[in-house]
Design a protein around this motif. Structure first.
Motif, mmCIF file in Angstrom:
data_model
loop_
_atom_site.group_PDB
_atom_site.id
_atom_site.type_symbol
_atom_site.label_atom_id
_atom_site.label_comp_id
_atom_site.label_asym_id
_atom_site.label_seq_id
_atom_site.Cartn_x
_atom_site.Cartn_y
_atom_site.Cartn_z
ATOM 1 N N THR A 128 -30.793 -20.222 -55.901
ATOM 2 C CA THR A 128 -30.188 -18.913 -56.188
ATOM 3 C C THR A 128 -30.712 -17.816 -55.264
ATOM 4 O O THR A 128 -31.718 -17.981 -54.581
ATOM 5 N N GLY A 129 -30.016 -16.674 -55.309
ATOM 6 C CA GLY A 129 -30.454 -15.498 -54.556
ATOM 7 C C GLY A 129 -29.300 -14.716 -53.955
ATOM 8 O O GLY A 129 -28.215 -15.255 -53.741
ATOM 9 N N GLY A 130 -29.516 -13.448 -53.740
ATOM 10 C CA GLY A 130 -28.539 -12.630 -53.023
ATOM 11 C C GLY A 130 -27.424 -12.008 -53.850
ATOM 12 O O GLY A 130 -26.606 -11.266 -53.315
ATOM 13 N N THR A 131 -27.378 -12.281 -55.161
ATOM 14 C CA THR A 131 -26.246 -11.748 -55.946
ATOM 15 C C THR A 131 -26.391 -10.261 -56.260
ATOM 16 O O THR A 131 -25.380 -9.563 -56.370
ATOM 17 N N ALA A 132 -27.621 -9.772 -56.398
ATOM 18 C CA ALA A 132 -27.809 -8.336 -56.688
ATOM 19 C C ALA A 132 -27.237 -7.510 -55.539
ATOM 20 O O ALA A 132 -26.567 -6.497 -55.751
ATOM 21 N N TYR A 133 -27.478 -7.972 -54.332
ATOM 22 C CA TYR A 133 -26.970 -7.268 -53.158
ATOM 23 C C TYR A 133 -25.437 -7.236 -53.167
ATOM 24 O O TYR A 133 -24.813 -6.208 -52.913
ATOM 25 N N ARG A 134 -24.829 -8.381 -53.499
ATOM 26 C CA ARG A 134 -23.362 -8.452 -53.557
ATOM 27 C C ARG A 134 -22.796 -7.475 -54.572
ATOM 28 O O ARG A 134 -21.790 -6.806 -54.339
ATOM 29 N N MET A 135 -23.462 -7.429 -55.737
ATOM 30 C CA MET A 135 -23.001 -6.536 -56.801
ATOM 31 C C MET A 135 -23.123 -5.091 -56.339
ATOM 32 O O MET A 135 -22.230 -4.273 -56.562
ATOM 33 N N GLN A 136 -24.232 -4.780 -55.663
ATOM 34 C CA GLN A 136 -24.427 -3.410 -55.186
ATOM 35 C C GLN A 136 -23.351 -3.024 -54.168
ATOM 36 O O GLN A 136 -22.841 -1.899 -54.178
ATOM 37 N N GLN A 137 -23.010 -3.967 -53.315
ATOM 38 C CA GLN A 137 -21.965 -3.700 -52.323
ATOM 39 C C GLN A 137 -20.647 -3.363 -53.019
ATOM 40 O O GLN A 137 -19.939 -2.428 -52.622
ATOM 41 N N ALA A 138 -20.330 -4.120 -54.059
ATOM 42 C CA ALA A 138 -19.080 -3.883 -54.792
ATOM 43 C C ALA A 138 -19.082 -2.483 -55.406
ATOM 44 O O ALA A 138 -18.065 -1.779 -55.385
ATOM 45 N N VAL A 139 -20.235 -2.065 -55.927
ATOM 46 C CA VAL A 139 -20.341 -0.724 -56.519
ATOM 47 C C VAL A 139 -20.164 0.330 -55.431
ATOM 48 O O VAL A 139 -19.395 1.277 -55.574
#
Lengths: 218, 292
Positions: free
Chosen positions: B70-81
């Motif tokens: 796992t890893g990197g999903t927080a960044y993806r979510m932040q990008q979407a925001v």
């Protein structure tokens, strides 16, 4: 129970039992050796043996053996740091009789000393050291703990406890184990509150005492 | 004397004294631990700072867990925001981002605060820090809300449990969610009774959730359950702040969580012998990490 049992500990992830607890077990071994370790031999049992890679249990143990606490950010780089510090180590897996599922057996070699412990991570980062140099002990690390290695001779326990009493120190838990009658024995004394290192020196100087180590709560 | 046997007891004391729960807890803890109030506050403030750091460090596109799963999903979510691609806007998206960040940091051997456990460490920081940003709250208010959250955690620990191995995920992410809901209500200026209702609603919503980690690691599904846990906390706090009450009183809900945990089979309590861990993909990932 207090608020920091609920919000806390501050720790390096991912697991309080497999990472934070492992670092604490390693750190107890480090404190008992009393000098930097040159070589560490580690045997992992049970869940530790099966899942140590994914939880970083191995890195946490080595970090603890180098004196790091469970919240030390350098924990994840402990292998590299061990190499730099001249600490060689070997980690193997196997079966230990009657051991808790999260158990590590650690033997450390320093410049001129050696210590062997068996410790279990019993949940939430709490640990229990149950053997030192093959002798049965019970150390949780939650109290200031005196570990007194001594000859199995009459009056030795009285001398030690008298010294503590005359210094106004209350004993919370006491445990004695010996290899054989008249051989080497070990007292594990958990005390309330704190005690200075001077007291430890006084204990070490008592007749028939071979060595004394004071562990601060971890 | 304040105790942590029931949430109702906490509410009653708060209503009688007219003080927020957090203040009562801080005073009681100072007495219990024989430490000055300032000392305890300072320790909680440092804990809060670790929470803030863990959010910042966890939002990293290159972050990977020790297992590599796992890893990197927080960044993806932040990008979407940031790009305005979310359904529910910045507050909700920000909360999800923070919960993922802390939880992913935990999986990658970063420094976190177990709250109440390492597996559920993203939920409470995400809730408090999201409201801090949304409402422009000061640090002291946020730190104090953690005392309220821990009081809720202590009541749950005294009547049920906080460990997935004992009570399933409801005991870990569920408890964290209830603690976060309580903190949110206090931060938003709700009453102690609203706080109690938020706790009840949060636990009711996740009652029976199993603990089924793939390969026994605190990653799949734990990281996303942290996101879900803060979403649940926001839901419970919103309902309670709107004046909606729980039909089943909070202390009965907590005891229910205990009973549900007791009847849960061992395969669904952190043994990795059931649930998602036993899916074909779960088994394959186990082999991928451990090779056996």
């Amino acid at each position: 129970m207090n608020v920091f049992d609920i919000i806390g500990p501050v720790m390096i992830g991912p697991s309080s039992s497999h990472t934070a607890g492992a670092a604490r077990i390693g750190r107890i071994a480090y404190m008992l050796l009393g000098q930097p370790a040159r070589r560490a031999e580690i045997l992992l049992h049970g869940s530790f043996a099966k899942t140590y890679k994914g939880h970083g249990t191995d890195k946490a143990l080595i970090a603890g053996i180098m004196g790091m606490k469970p919240d030390d950010a350098r924990l994840r780089d402990s292998f590299e740091l061990a190499k730099q510090a001249g600490l060689s180590f070997e980690i193997t897996t196997g079966h230990l009789e009657d051991a808790h599922p999260n158990t590590a057996q650690i033997t450390l070699y320093g410049e001129d000393s050696r210590v062997s412990i068996r410790g279990a991570s019993v949940g939430g980062g709490n640990i229990l050291i149950n053997r030192i140099n093959g002798m049965a002990v019970e150390i949780s690390g939650q109290f200031t703990t005196l570990i007194v290695l001594h000859r199995d001779a009459p009056g030795t326990i009285a001398h030690v406890t008298e010294l503590l009493g005359s210094n106004g120190i209350n004993i919370a838990n006491f445990r004695l184990a010996r290899e054989q009658k008249g051989g080497t024995a070990v007292m594990t004394i958990e005390i309330d509150g704190d005690a200075g290192s001077e007291l430890n020196r006084q204990v070490a100087a008592l007749e028939n005492v071979l060595g004394s180590t004071m562990l601060k709560p971890i | 004397m304040l105790n942590y046997n029931t949430i109702a007891g906490l509410v009653e004391q708060a209503e009688q004294t007219g003080k927020p729960v957090s203040e009562l807890v801080l005073a009681q803890q100072a007495e219990q631990t024989e430490r000055p109030v300032e000392d305890l506050y300072e320790e909680m403030r440092r804990t809060f700072q670790v929470m803030e750091e863990s959010v910042t460090s966890g939002i990293d596109p290159d972050l990977r867990s020790t297992s590599g799963l796992t890893g990197g999903t927080a960044y993806r979510m932040q990008q979407a925001v940031r790009e305005g691609r979310t359904l529910c806007g910045e507050v909700f998206g920000g909360a999800l981002t923070r919960a993922l960040a802390v939880s992913e940091l935990n999986a990658s051997m970063g420094r976190i605060v177990a709250s109440p456990t390492a597996g559920s460490c993203g939920i409470l920081p995400a809730a408090v820090l999201t409201l801090k940003e949304a409402r422009g709250l000061d640090e002291r208010t946020c730190v104090m809300s953690l005392f309220t959250a821990s009081a809720v955690g202590m009541v749950i620990a005294n009547n049920a449990c906080l460990a997935g191995a004992q009570g399933g995920c409801q005991a870990e992410c569920g408890s964290a969610s209830a603690m976060a809901a309580a903190a949110l209500v206090e931060l938003a200026g709700g009453t102690p009774a609203m706080m109690a209702n938020a706790v009840a609603i949060a636990i009711k919503n996740i009652l029976g959730l199993v603990c089924d980690p793939v390969a026994g690691l605190v990653e799949i599904p734990c990281i996303k359950r942290n996101a879900s846990g803060v979403a649940n906390a926001l839901c419970a706090a919103e309902l309670a702040l709107a004046g909606i009450t729980s039909a089943i009183p909070v202390d009965e809900v907590i005891l229910t969580m205990k009973r549900v945990g007791d009847t849960m089979p061992s395969a669904l309590r952190e043994t990795a012998e059931g649930g998602l861990a036993m899916t074909p993909t779960g088994r394959r990932l186990f082999k991928q990490v451990f090779g056996t």
